[in-house]
Design an enzyme around this catalytic site. Sequence first.
Site, PDB file in Angstrom:
ATOM      1  CB  THR B 149      -0.893  -0.004   1.258  1.00  0.00           C
ATOM      2  OG1 THR B 149      -1.656  -1.199   1.252  1.00  0.00           O
ATOM      3  CG2 THR B 149      -1.813   1.192   1.285  1.00  0.00           C
ATOM      4  N   GLY B 188       2.598  -2.874   8.693  1.00  0.00           N
ATOM      5  CA  GLY B 188       2.930  -3.071  10.100  1.00  0.00           C
ATOM      6  C   GLY B 188       4.378  -3.490  10.248  1.00  0.00           C
ATOM      7  CD  GLU B 431      -3.931  -6.884   4.799  1.00  0.00           C
ATOM      8  OE1 GLU B 431      -3.841  -7.295   3.633  1.00  0.00           O
ATOM      9  OE2 GLU B 431      -2.972  -6.362   5.404  1.00  0.00           O
TER      10      GLU B 431
END
Lengths: 671, 671
Positions: B149, B188, B431
Site C-alpha cells: 500500500t 505493520g 486488507e
Amino acid sequence: MAKPVLINNNGLRVNPDLQKERDTGTFNIIELTNIIDGGPERTKRRHELEQLLFSDPVFTNPNRAFLSKSQLYDYGVQKSVKLFHLKRKYQWNEEDYFMAESLLRKEISLSLHHTMFIPAIERLATDEQKAKWLPLAQSFKILGTYAQTELGHGTNLLGLETTATFDQSTDEFVLRTPKITSMKWWPGGLGKSSTHAIVLAQLIIDNKSHGMHPFMVQLRSLDDHTPLPGIKVGDIGPKIAINTVDNGFLILNQVRIPRDQMLMKNAKVSRSGKFTSVGNSKANYATMMLVRVNMTNWAANILCGSVTAAMRYSCVRRQSALKPGGEEEQVINYQSQQYKLFPAVATAYALMFASQQLHDYYNQIYPQLARGSYTNLAELHSQSSALKAITGDVSVHHSEICRRACGGHGYLWYAGIGEAVSSGASIITAEGENTVLYQQTARYLMKQVALNVSGQTLDGFTSYLNNDDNYVNPIQSSEHCHDLQILNDIYQNMANRIIKKTAHRLHADMSSGLEQHIAWNKNMIQLVRSAQVHSHMSIVKAFITSVQSLVLSPVLKQVLHRLCVFYCLYGIINNSGDFIETSSINLNQLELMREEEIKLLSQIRPDAVSLVDAFDIHDETLCSVLGVYDGNVYEKLYESTQREPMNKTDVHPSYYKYIRGLLHSTPQSKL
Amino acid sequence: MAKPVLINNNGLRVNPDLQKERDTGTFNIIELTNIIDGGPERTKRRHELEQLLFSDPVFTNPNRAFLSKSQLYDYGVQKSVKLFHLKRKYQWNEEDYFMAESLLRKEISLSLHHTMFIPAIERLATDEQKAKWLPLAQSFKILGTYAQTELGHGTNLLGLETTATFDQSTDEFVLRTPKITSMKWWPGGLGKSSTHAIVLAQLIIDNKSHGMHPFMVQLRSLDDHTPLPGIKVGDIGPKIAINTVDNGFLILNQVRIPRDQMLMKNAKVSRSGKFTSVGNSKANYATMMLVRVNMTNWAANILCGSVTAAMRYSCVRRQSALKPGGEEEQVINYQSQQYKLFPAVATAYALMFASQQLHDYYNQIYPQLARGSYTNLAELHSQSSALKAITGDVSVHHSEICRRACGGHGYLWYAGIGEAVSSGASIITAEGENTVLYQQTARYLMKQVALNVSGQTLDGFTSYLNNDDNYVNPIQSSEHCHDLQILNDIYQNMANRIIKKTAHRLHADMSSGLEQHIAWNKNMIQLVRSAQVHSHMSIVKAFITSVQSLVLSPVLKQVLHRLCVFYCLYGIINNSGDFIETSSINLNQLELMREEEIKLLSQIRPDAVSLVDAFDIHDETLCSVLGVYDGNVYEKLYESTQREPMNKTDVHPSYYKYIRGLLHSTPQSKL
C-alpha cells in the site's frame, strides 16, 4: 461564476480537485452558513472568537495526540482556565462561552462548572443560598461539579445509596458512603479539579428517609487543594475518549456540613429536624433536560465535522478508474461512496434543524416551568429524551460511516473522525442511557394514545396520533416523491401505526390480567421501537418544517428541499420493513422511491462540497488532516508524521532492549 | 446438578448472581468449549499456553492503559520478541504460535513477520531464493514486513507508483519513490522494527513497464539498525487503536539491490534484461486470501469477548425494579437488554462457525492452488472477500451494542470493550476495504448468474442461484419457524431474488447501450447490497450446517438449534424489508416470527451465561473489569482506579500551574 483560487496560509494552492468542486457549487454558501449560525451577526461573532482562540498556541497544540492521560488532563485544565479568564476579560455571555467550548470540540476539563454546577445552584438553592454561592462560583473562588451517579446506580435515582443524616445536636448533616456501590462515580471535574460538589443523597432524619436531596459539599481545601477530612476523591481512570476530563469518584466518610448547605428551594429541614416539602421537585428536571437539549447540538456538530472531513477527502482521493484504462477517479464519483456521504450530510442538516427547534421549544417552555407551571413538562421531557437519544445514535452511526468512507486513512488519529466518533459515543450512554430514555418517551406516547382513545384531541409533538387508520399513500409518480407533505405523512402514518399497535398489545396484555410492569417488560422491544420511530419522525418533521419556513433564496431553497427529500427517501428505503408493514408504502412505491433516490445522488453531487463548506468549520476545530480546507491531504498526512516522537530518532530504544538480542541470538540461546 | 461455588484467586467469592446463572445453565459447557476449540486436545493445549503466558508478567501488564504511544510500541516489541523466543524454545508449530498471538489479543508489534513476510517468501520466491531467505527469517536473523500500500494508493494495485528500474550495467534494480503519494504507507512493523521488506514496485526495463513485482529490500543495518542509504523510514503516527504496531512509511531514493532480490517465482529478469513471465501471478493471491480468512476468525473472537463481558456484567448489574417497590433487577432480565445481548451471542456463534468452515474450505482449495490449478480460485476469492467484509461489519456492530449495553461503565477503558471495538474496526478497512470487497464478490455473483442464465448448473457457494422463481414460504405455524431448512430456504430465496434483480438491471442497462463501467457504477448500491445479502445468507448457512452436522449431546444440540433459530429470525425481522420485498415472507409470517423470537428470549435466558462461559476466555485475554469470571465487578472497577497515575498524589500539578491562580485571582487580574 469563476471564484478565486484560494491559497492557504502555508502558501500551498488549494487542491485543484477541491477547487473545481467549489467552482461548480450552485448556491451561495454564506447564506446557508448564516442560517446554521442563527444569523449573520452570529457568524461574525464566531469568526471573531475563532480569530481570538486560534491565534493563541494554548488552543492549537497539534501534538496532543501524544500526551499521556495525565498530560491531557493538564492540557484540558490549561485550556479551561484560559477560557475562564477570557470569559471574564471580554465579559462573554453564556452563548459566547458555549460557542468557544464548541469551537474547541469541548476538549477542556472544567466545563461542568458552567453546565451543571452553576445551573444547579440557580435552580435548587433558596435566594439566600444563591446570594452566598453564586458569586463565589461565578468569580471562580470555588470550582464545582454535580455528583449524582454512583458506581452501582445510574439512571435509577431511587436506588442511590449515599446518605445525608441530620444531626440535630450539631445542626449538621452527616454524609456517608455506606457501600462500595454507593461511591459517587462519573461526575466530570470531580476527580482532581473541583473544590465543591452538589451531592445528591438520601436525606435521613430520625431514621426516616425523605428521598433524594442536593447538598453543597466542600471537597478540597481552598488553601492547598488537598481533600478535606473524610473525603476520598480521585479519577476513575481512562475512558475511550474525553480524557481531558477528570471524571471522578467520591467516598464520603462521615463528612459533616452545616444544615444550610442542603439546597432548600424545594424542601426544607428546620433547626428542629422538621422536614417540609416547599417547592416542586420537578423544577430540578429543567437542568437535566437542558443538558440533554444541548447534547443534541453536540451530536449534530460531531456529524457536521465528520462529513466535512470525509466529503472533502473523497474529492481529493482518487482510486481505480471508472473507465478501464482511464485516469484514476475521484472516489466521490463512485455511487457507493455517494451513498455513504450524501445520507450523512443530509442527516447532519436534519439533526441541526431538529436541535435548533428543540432549543426553541425549550426556551419557550422554560419560563413556564420557572413560573411553576408544569403543563408542558411531560412533553418537553419526552421530546428531549427522544431527541437526545436519536441524535446521539444517528450522529455516531453516520460519523462512523464517514470514517470508514476514508478507507485506511480514516483509522489514523490525525484523520480526526475516530476521536469524534469516540467522543460522540459518550452521548449514547451519558445523561440518561438511550434505551432508558426511549422507554421514557414510550411511556409518554402510551399515555397520549390512552388520552386519544378516551376521546381527547392531542396537540404538540404527538398530534399525529389523532390520525385515524384509513391512510392511503398517494404516491404514483416521481413528482410525488418530492412532495414534502406526502413524505411527512408517510412517516407520521408509519409511526402512528407502530405506536398504536404497541399500545394495543400492551393494553391487551394488561386486560388479560398481566400486572402492568410485567406487560411493560413483555412489550419492551416494541415500546423502544415505538419511541425510535417517533424520534425518527420528529427529525423528519423538523427538517421539513425548516425547509418550508425558512426565508431562503430560490436556489438555496431548492438545494435544501432536494436534500430533505433525499433524507426522507433514504430513511424509508433503509427501514422499508417498517413502512411496508404499516401499509405506509407499497412495493411499487418503494421501487419508485429507489429510482428517485438514485437520481437525487446526481443532483446533489455538484453541491457535495458546498454543503459541507457551509458548516464553515475552522481547520483548528475540525482537526483533520483529511478534511483540511485547502485539500492538501497527502502533504498534511506526511507532515503529521514529523510530530510523532518515535520519529525523532532513527533507532528506537526497543532495538537495544529487545530486537538486537533477537537478531543476534542463536536458536540455542536461552531466554 | 449443584456446581461448586468458585473462589477466585483474590479469595473473593464468585458474585452470587453470577453463580446462580452458572448453577442453572442447562448444558455441559466443556462439550461446547471443545467444539469451539476444535477438539479437547486443542482446549488442553490452549490451557497450557495460557498457563505459560499468563504466569509471565511480560504478558500481564495491567498498566498498559497509561503507556504513551512510544511506550506501547516498546511493550509490544517486548511481547513479540518474548513470543519468538518461546516459539523457538518450545518448538511451537504455527497453530500454537497464532493461538498465543490470539490469547494476547494480538497486542504485539511484529506479527507481520509471520503472517505476511515469511508466507510471501514461500509463495513468491524461487527455490534458490527460498533457500537463502527463509532460514534467515525463520531464525530471526532478519525481521521483515510486506510493503504494498502507498500513501495515495490502496486497493488499486495497478495504481501503485513505486518503481524498480533495471540497471543492466550493474545488474541491479534501482528502487524509487517518485512522488509524495508513492511512499509506502501502512505496513505493520515497517516504521521502526523491520530490517527487510518485500516491496511491491512497477518493474521497468528499458523504459518499459512490466507490471507489479515483489523485491526484497534491506531497510536497516544488521549491525546497528540504522536505515541504509537512500531509505527514509518511520512511523505513520497514532491510530485509533493497535498502537503497539509501528505501521510505517517508506521513501526509497535510488536504492540499489542486486537482481536476484526480485522474487522470481512468477516472473524473471535475466542478466541481459530479458523479462519472462514464468509462473501464474495468481499464486500471490493465496497469501492475501489467507490473511482475509484469518481476519474472519479475529472478527469472531472480538465479538466472543465483547459479549462475554457484557453478558456477565448484565447479570451482576442491578438497576431499577421491574416490580414497583421490588428489589433492583438484574439488567439481563429486561427484555430490551436481552434483545441487545442474545443476538450478539448468537451472532458470535454464527461468525465462529462460518469462520471455521471458511478455514476448512481454504485448506481444501489451497493444495490445488499450490499445484497450479486455479479452478476454485475465483470462488475462494469471492467467498473470502464476502466473509472478511461481513464478519468485520457484524462483529463491530454487535460488539458496540455490547459496549453500550454496559451503560456508562462500558465507556471506561478498563471495561475492555471499547478497545476491542476500535481494534476490530481495523478489519473493516484493512486488507481490502469492505465496500471494495463486496464489489468483488458482486462481480463473481454477476458472473455466476450469467453462467446460470446460459444454462450452466452452479455448484458450491452459489448453487442456490440455480433455484427458480416459484418459491413459496411454507411457514404457517410456530413450529415451522424452528425448522432450519425452512429458514435456510427463506434466506436463499431472498438473496437469490435480490441478486438476480440486480443482474437483470445491470444487463438491461448494458443492453440499452450503456458502457459496462457506467452500468456498473449506476447499479453499485444494489451490487453491494447483493454481495451483502449473499454474505449474510452464507453465515446463516454455515451456522445451520454446523448445528446439523456436529456430533452433539441431545441437550447441547437443542441449545445450539435454538440459538441458530433465534439468529435466523432476528436477521429476518431486522431486515424485514428485504424479505418482504422478495416475497420471501409475508406480513402474517413476520408477525408469527416476532412472537417466536420473543419466546426464544425466555428459552435462551437460562443459558445466557453458559453460552459465553463456553468461549472460555481467560480473564487476562478478556481484559475487562466488567467481564471478570468471578463477577466482582465493582471491586475490580475501584481497584482499577488505583493504577491511575493521577491518583498517586492528592493534588495534581495542574492545580499549582493553573487552578490555584484562577481560584485566587480577582476579576481585575490580567491574563
